[in-house]
Design a protein around this motif. Structure first.
Motif, PDB file in Angstrom:
ATOM      1  N   TYR A  32       0.836  -1.206   0.000  1.00 42.03           N
ATOM      2  CA  TYR A  32       0.000   0.000   0.000  1.00 42.03           C
ATOM      3  C   TYR A  32       0.870   1.255   0.000  1.00 42.03           C
ATOM      4  O   TYR A  32       1.905   1.312   0.680  1.00 42.03           O
ATOM      5  N   LEU A  33       0.415   2.245  -0.763  1.00 40.67           N
ATOM      6  CA  LEU A  33       1.104   3.536  -0.813  1.00 40.67           C
ATOM      7  C   LEU A  33       0.111   4.651  -0.512  1.00 40.67           C
ATOM      8  O   LEU A  33      -1.021   4.637  -1.011  1.00 40.67           O
ATOM      9  N   ILE A  34       0.548   5.586   0.296  1.00 45.62           N
ATOM     10  CA  ILE A  34      -0.229   6.787   0.564  1.00 45.62           C
ATOM     11  C   ILE A  34       0.553   7.945  -0.029  1.00 45.62           C
ATOM     12  O   ILE A  34       1.547   8.407   0.542  1.00 45.62           O
ATOM     13  N   ASP A  35       0.138   8.343  -1.225  1.00 46.48           N
ATOM     14  CA  ASP A  35       0.743   9.496  -1.890  1.00 46.48           C
ATOM     15  C   ASP A  35       0.304  10.739  -1.124  1.00 46.48           C
ATOM     16  O   ASP A  35      -0.886  11.044  -1.025  1.00 46.48           O
ATOM     17  N   MET A  36       1.254  11.480  -0.570  1.00 45.35           N
ATOM     18  CA  MET A  36       0.901  12.624   0.266  1.00 45.35           C
ATOM     19  C   MET A  36       0.525  13.854  -0.545  1.00 45.35           C
ATOM     20  O   MET A  36       0.219  14.897   0.039  1.00 45.35           O
ATOM     21  N   HIS A  37       0.501  13.745  -1.844  1.00 41.06           N
ATOM     22  CA  HIS A  37      -0.111  14.777  -2.678  1.00 41.06           C
ATOM     23  C   HIS A  37      -1.589  14.420  -2.799  1.00 41.06           C
ATOM     24  O   HIS A  37      -2.033  13.807  -3.779  1.00 41.06           O
ATOM     25  N   GLN A  38      -2.351  14.765  -1.782  1.00 43.14           N
ATOM     26  CA  GLN A  38      -3.781  14.473  -1.735  1.00 43.14           C
ATOM     27  C   GLN A  38      -4.452  15.526  -0.881  1.00 43.14           C
ATOM     28  O   GLN A  38      -3.814  16.210  -0.085  1.00 43.14           O
ATOM     29  N   PRO A  39      -5.776  15.672  -1.029  1.00 40.02           N
ATOM     30  CA  PRO A  39      -6.436  16.829  -0.419  1.00 40.02           C
ATOM     31  C   PRO A  39      -6.370  16.856   1.097  1.00 40.02           C
ATOM     32  O   PRO A  39      -6.283  17.926   1.698  1.00 40.02           O
ATOM     33  N   LYS A  40      -6.404  15.691   1.739  1.00 40.55           N
ATOM     34  CA  LYS A  40      -6.417  15.661   3.201  1.00 40.55           C
ATOM     35  C   LYS A  40      -5.102  15.106   3.737  1.00 40.55           C
ATOM     36  O   LYS A  40      -5.066  14.241   4.609  1.00 40.55           O
ATOM     37  N   ARG A  41      -4.029  15.657   3.208  1.00 44.90           N
ATOM     38  CA  ARG A  41      -2.701  15.193   3.612  1.00 44.90           C
ATOM     39  C   ARG A  41      -2.451  15.432   5.094  1.00 44.90           C
ATOM     40  O   ARG A  41      -1.735  14.681   5.755  1.00 44.90           O
ATOM     41  N   GLY A  42      -3.018  16.530   5.637  1.00 49.61           N
ATOM     42  CA  GLY A  42      -2.824  16.804   7.053  1.00 49.61           C
ATOM     43  C   GLY A  42      -3.371  15.698   7.919  1.00 49.61           C
ATOM     44  O   GLY A  42      -2.760  15.286   8.910  1.00 49.61           O
ATOM     45  N   LEU A  43      -4.538  15.176   7.563  1.00 47.69           N
ATOM     46  CA  LEU A  43      -5.141  14.069   8.310  1.00 47.69           C
ATOM     47  C   LEU A  43      -4.307  12.809   8.152  1.00 47.69           C
ATOM     48  O   LEU A  43      -4.054  12.090   9.133  1.00 47.69           O
ATOM     49  N   ALA A  44      -3.867  12.508   6.934  1.00 50.21           N
ATOM     50  CA  ALA A  44      -3.026  11.333   6.721  1.00 50.21           C
ATOM     51  C   ALA A  44      -1.771  11.413   7.573  1.00 50.21           C
ATOM     52  O   ALA A  44      -1.363  10.433   8.214  1.00 50.21           O
ATOM     53  N   ASN A  45      -1.162  12.584   7.610  1.00 56.37           N
ATOM     54  CA  ASN A  45       0.096  12.714   8.327  1.00 56.37           C
ATOM     55  C   ASN A  45      -0.096  12.670   9.836  1.00 56.37           C
ATOM     56  O   ASN A  45       0.695  12.060  10.563  1.00 56.37           O
ATOM     57  N   VAL A  46      -1.167  13.312  10.328  1.00 54.58           N
ATOM     58  CA  VAL A  46      -1.364  13.331  11.779  1.00 54.58           C
ATOM     59  C   VAL A  46      -1.664  11.939  12.307  1.00 54.58           C
ATOM     60  O   VAL A  46      -1.369  11.627  13.466  1.00 54.58           O
ATOM     61  N   LEU A  47      -2.221  11.073  11.480  1.00 54.77           N
ATOM     62  CA  LEU A  47      -2.479   9.710  11.910  1.00 54.77           C
ATOM     63  C   LEU A  47      -1.245   8.827  11.811  1.00 54.77           C
ATOM     64  O   LEU A  47      -1.066   7.919  12.630  1.00 54.77           O
ATOM     65  N   LEU A  48      -0.394   9.062  10.830  1.00 53.01           N
ATOM     66  CA  LEU A  48       0.691   8.131  10.533  1.00 53.01           C
ATOM     67  C   LEU A  48       2.053   8.554  11.054  1.00 53.01           C
ATOM     68  O   LEU A  48       2.909   7.701  11.306  1.00 53.01           O
ATOM     69  N   GLU A  49       2.297   9.836  11.210  1.00 52.81           N
ATOM     70  CA  GLU A  49       3.632  10.267  11.606  1.00 52.81           C
ATOM     71  C   GLU A  49       3.937   9.851  13.047  1.00 52.81           C
ATOM     72  O   GLU A  49       3.036   9.555  13.839  1.00 52.81           O
ATOM     73  N   ALA A  50       5.221   9.844  13.381  1.00 54.60           N
ATOM     74  CA  ALA A  50       5.621   9.497  14.747  1.00 54.60           C
ATOM     75  C   ALA A  50       5.159  10.540  15.739  1.00 54.60           C
ATOM     76  O   ALA A  50       4.787  10.224  16.869  1.00 54.60           O
ATOM     77  N   GLY A  51       5.143  11.802  15.325  1.00 55.55           N
ATOM     78  CA  GLY A  51       4.771  12.881  16.231  1.00 55.55           C
ATOM     79  C   GLY A  51       5.983  13.675  16.662  1.00 55.55           C
ATOM     80  O   GLY A  51       7.038  13.642  16.036  1.00 55.55           O
ATOM     81  N   ARG A  52       5.859  14.360  17.781  1.00 52.24           N
ATOM     82  CA  ARG A  52       6.885  15.324  18.180  1.00 52.24           C
ATOM     83  C   ARG A  52       6.909  15.463  19.697  1.00 52.24           C
ATOM     84  O   ARG A  52       5.863  15.482  20.347  1.00 52.24           O
ATOM     85  N   ASP A  53       8.102  15.557  20.247  1.00 52.53           N
ATOM     86  CA  ASP A  53       8.268  15.848  21.670  1.00 52.53           C
ATOM     87  C   ASP A  53       8.085  17.350  21.865  1.00 52.53           C
ATOM     88  O   ASP A  53       8.902  18.150  21.410  1.00 52.53           O
ATOM     89  N   ILE A  54       6.991  17.728  22.529  1.00 55.33           N
ATOM     90  CA  ILE A  54       6.711  19.152  22.741  1.00 55.33           C
ATOM     91  C   ILE A  54       6.911  19.549  24.203  1.00 55.33           C
ATOM     92  O   ILE A  54       6.451  20.612  24.636  1.00 55.33           O
ATOM     93  N   SER A  55       7.631  18.727  24.952  1.00 55.09           N
ATOM     94  CA  SER A  55       7.796  18.989  26.388  1.00 55.09           C
ATOM     95  C   SER A  55       8.428  20.337  26.660  1.00 55.09           C
ATOM     96  O   SER A  55       8.077  21.011  27.636  1.00 55.09           O
TER      97      SER A  55
END
Length: 846
Positions: A492-515
């Motif tokens: 499976y491939l999720i091409d990040m050139h898509q209309p709801k890329r923000g949603l795709a990324n927020v679900l799949l990315e590792a995230g960020r240490d914001i401490s």
């Protein structure tokens, strides 16, 4: 930075511990809005005891996101689309009645009457709650023919699918109806959003003035009248399964959150409100930093702030002493005091779907202790004011959407255009809106693509989940290489050139240490379906893999029986679906053997049962080694003092669970037939009466198994002297994705390299096996600060045991978790390690 935002933080530090109630004696408007702690104490203090709704929901399989219900906005019908709603029996116990508000059983008759009286109103059922109640969607708009409604559908699709063409289409710009969505009453005992919304629906449907008629020719107003009817009736924040629906939008474990997801995708609103309560002073988002780093925040804040200001003016015009002002966190609070970081809240999730989302908190508390202690007259007075506030904010939002329909349309088009084009989010300058400064500047770098190897139930589950949220997924039609790795056909491939890329990324990315960026956080600060859902998820940072692809509407089947006929089968417990298969086989009377903590042998004669489960659950059976040994085991008898989300997850995996608590044990619950006692919520050993304590002691003495989680479990371990370890707790609000090293053969065997924590715990002591340790730099994403004394932070937890196992003095097995493997059903990739621990603790001593 606006000085008021700095000053507000002084009094708001650690909201979780200080601001849990609104004193009835406080003068109206003289205190800031307050907020209940995101991971409320009930998760550790109140054991889930009513499994009725959970039993019904947990029949869903873990393998994949279920298809949406038959409801769809797209039909051949125009508007109105009137349906006679079934009427529910009168329930005199409905908790809204005392407040003078509309009980659930009166909503359908009221909507039926409006449909009979007005051709502007359409009411339909878009799902059912955890408790089986109807979820209503009301659409208010001027009548449309079937052809006119179909044209609106085409335009809506064009906005998302080809925003460039939508921008150029002058007919669309002139004729597209402005969609606004109001979500009322998502927390059941925050009632008045429903009543305010009904007031607005009634006005729009019956008003005879030209302004209203013209407004409805330009607009569609969508209202989910109560998103939590179970809680509305019972007077509880949670739904019938014990879940806070406003924490579930990234996970979609509950039917209520799936229903509003489907409504949101279908209606594609420009603007939405989520009506809540009660904060003392009306509170209207936009929120404080940290802002979600995947938002197109410039397109959001340019509307969110002026819309909030308009809603504030609307409540001021009500003339109540309690509505002289509103708290607007972006304007009034310090970073971290009221954030919009995680995608679990309805308005935050809505931003990723193209909407300008707002939480609105109505002011005067009528729930919890106030419901039981204040005079009825005072409760009803407050409820009337709250209803006025809800209606006023909705009316003001409709006015804003209508007045700014052109720019709202243009900006939704622009959000989707940026996604298709793969453009970086623009740098927002200081002063972009009043008060915007460096503390508001959050952004991320989107990868070019995500790659998910196929073939596992976990991968199929994740892919189906993404598709259900309107993330575009394709599958490779041939083998290919990317990033130095070889991938098979079907990947499976999720091409990040898509209309709801923000949603795709927020679900799949590792995230960020914001401490280091904010002093505290309200709720979860880290999450990752890419790291915690059990599927392998790779990112291709710079390039889209070169391979022909096909669009995926549903993940390919993954189950199989890969063994010659007549051969015993082997099943590895690597996913919750594997555990579900084991429990299903045991329930059918199949004699299973366990060769180690992670491997189960299925006799050859049970092959038809295995084949059926391979189809329904997507699990894979392989050939067992010839003459494989192993101990026969039965389905464990489990008594569990656990939170609602844990009970849900256990039943989702097929375990038969007997809920217990301090009170239930004190009432004489019989532990004599129980194999394992789970303790994580609502069970205190010191609070047991002598008979119950003797029962627990006898259970331990005969070798009963114990499984604990969190502070409540650690306290039980210490008081009952289960294992000789001492628990150390990080800060109560510390949470996120952590790195771990796996060592033990029970939990550690084959577990992922990441886990999840909320109020993390680690253990010290001897005579136990370390199953899992925190990594050398534990926090991958989230918020975890040390105490003011510099203790109990991630540096102190590094390398410490996060999960331990051992043998009790009575010869039983025990496992203690300092992590959160079942938290809100989110970290699905951790289910199997918990289940392996449970099955091991249920093994009786020889």
């Amino acid at each position: 930075m606006d000085l008021s935002r700095t000053l507000a933080g002084v009094g708001a530090a650690l909201i979780a511990t200080a601001l849990l109630a609104n004193p009835a004696s406080a003068a109206p408007g003289d205190t800031p809005s307050t907020r209940d702690f995101g991971n409320g104490p009930e998760r550790n203090e109140i054991a889930a005891i009513d499994g009725g709704a959970i039993d019904a929901l947990s029949t869903r399989v873990l393998s994949a996101e279920q298809p949406a219900a038959g409801w769809s906005l797209k039909t051949r019908r125009g508007f109105p689309r009137q349906n006679r709603l079934p009427v529910w029996p009168v329930n005199p116990e409905d908790r809204s009645i005392k407040l003078g508000l509309v009980p659930y059983h009166s909503i359908a008759p009221r909507l039926n009457a409006l449909q009979a009286a007005s051709d502007r109103v359409s009411a339909e059922i878009v799902g059912r709650s955890a408790g089986g109640r109807d979820l209503y969607l009301v659409t208010v708009t001027a009548p449309e023919s079937g052809a006119e409604a179909a044209r609106q559908d085409r335009w809506r699709e064009l906005i998302e699918e080809d925003p460039g063409a939508a921008k150029r289409d002058r007919h669309l710009r002139a004729g597209y109806k402005t969609p606004v969505w109001i979500n009322a009453n998502i927390h059941g005992n925050e009632w008045e959003g429903t009543d305010g919304a009904l007031r607005v629906i009634e006005r729009l449907s019956t008003a005879t003035d030209a302004a209203t008629r013209d407004f409805l020719k330009r607009s569609r107003v969508y209202v989910t009248v109560t998103n939590n009817p179970d809680g509305r009736v019972a007077g509880t924040r949670a739904n019938g399964a014990g879940f806070d629906v406003n924490r579930d939008h990234a996970t979609s474990s509950q039917p209520e959150s799936r229903a509003v997801r489907d409504v949101m995708i279908a209606t594609q609103p420009f603007l939405m409100l989520d009506e809540h309560g009660y904060t003392g002073t009306t509170l209207i988002e936009p929120a404080t930093p940290p802002h979600g780093q995947n938002y197109e925040y410039d397109l959001y804040i340019k509307h969110a702030l002026p819309n909030a200001l308009g809603m504030e003016k609307a409540i001021q015009r009500l003339g109540h002493p309690e509505t002289t002002r509103a708290d607007i966190p972006f304007r009034d609070y310090a970073p971290g005091d009221w954030d919009d970081w995680p995608p679990i809240f309805t308005p935050m999730y809505a931003i990723y779907q193209g909407a300008v989302g707002h939480t609105v908190e109505i002011p005067l508390r009528v729930n919890n202790a106030a419901y039981d202690t204040l005079p009825v007259e005072e409760l009803q007075r407050r409820a009337r004011i709250n209803t006025d506030v809800a209606a006023a904010t909705i009316e003001a939002a409709l006015t804003y959407a209508d007045t700014n329909r052109g720019t709202l349309l243009a900006d939704q088009i622009e959000q989707f255009r940026r996604g298709w084009a793969g453009e970086p989010s623009p740098v927002i300058p200081d002063g972009f809106v009043d008060g915007f400064g460096p503390e508001d500047r959050y952004a991320t770098t989107f990868p070019r693509a995500y790659v998910i190897p196929a073939g596992t139930a976990a991968a199929a589950r994740l892919v189906d989940h993404l598709i259900s949220h309107d993330v575009r997924v394709t599958a490779a039609r041939s083998d290919f290489r990317a990033g130095g790795r070889h991938y098979r056909k079907g990947t499976y491939l999720i091409d990040m050139h898509q209309p709801k890329r923000g949603l795709a990324n927020v679900l799949l990315e590792a995230g960020r240490d914001i401490s280091g960026l904010v002093p505290q956080m309200y709720d979860i600060s880290g999450w990752s379906h890419g790291l915690l859902w059990g599927a392998r998820v790779d990112s291709s940072v710079r390039s889209l893999p070169r391979v022909p692809v096909v669009k995926v509407s549903r993940a390919a089947p993954t189950g199989s029986v890969d063994a010659p006929r007549g051969r015993d089968l082997s099943l590895s417990l690597r996913d919750g679906t594997d555990v579900r298969a084991v429990n299903e086989l045991l329930a059918r009377g199949v004699k299973l053997r366990r060769t180690d903590a992670a491997t189960v042998v299925v006799p050859a004669e049970a092959r038809p049962d295995a084949a059926a489960l391979a189809t329904t659950l997507g699990v894979r059976f392989t050939a067992a080694p010839r003459r494989a040994r192993g101990d026969v085991f039965d389905q464990p008898v489990v008594a569990a003092a656990v939170s609602a989300d844990e009970l849900f997850a256990l039943k989702e995996m097929g375990f038969a669970v007997r809920p217990v608590s301090t009170a239930i044990l004190n009432a004489g619950f019989d532990l004599s037939t129980v194999d394992t006692l789970i303790v994580s919520s609502g069970l205190s050993y010191p609070a047991l009466n002598p008979a119950a304590r003797a029962s627990v002691d006898a259970f331990l003495a005969r070798g009963g198994g114990v499984l604990t989680r969190g502070a409540t479990g650690a306290a039980f371990n210490a008081a009952a002297r289960v294992l000789p370890v001492t628990a150390t707790a990080g800060r109560a609000d510390a949470n996120g994705v952590v790195s771990v090293t796996n060592e033990g053969r029970i939990v550690g065997a084959g577990s992922p390299a990441h886990s999840f924590v909320y109020s993390p715990i680690w253990f010290t002591g001897t005579g136990v096996t370390v199953e899992q340790r925190y990594g050398t730099t534990p926090l991958v994403a989230g918020h975890w600060l040390p105490t003011e004394a510099g203790t109990d932070g991630p540096a102190q937890a590094a390398g410490q045991p996060a999960v331990v196992s051992g043998t009790t003095d009575g010869g039983g097995h025990a496992v203690l978790f300092g992590t959160e493997p079942l938290f809100r059903t989110h970290p699905k990739g951790l289910y199997a390690q918990y289940a392996r621990a449970l099955l091991w603790t249920a093994t009786r001593p020889a």
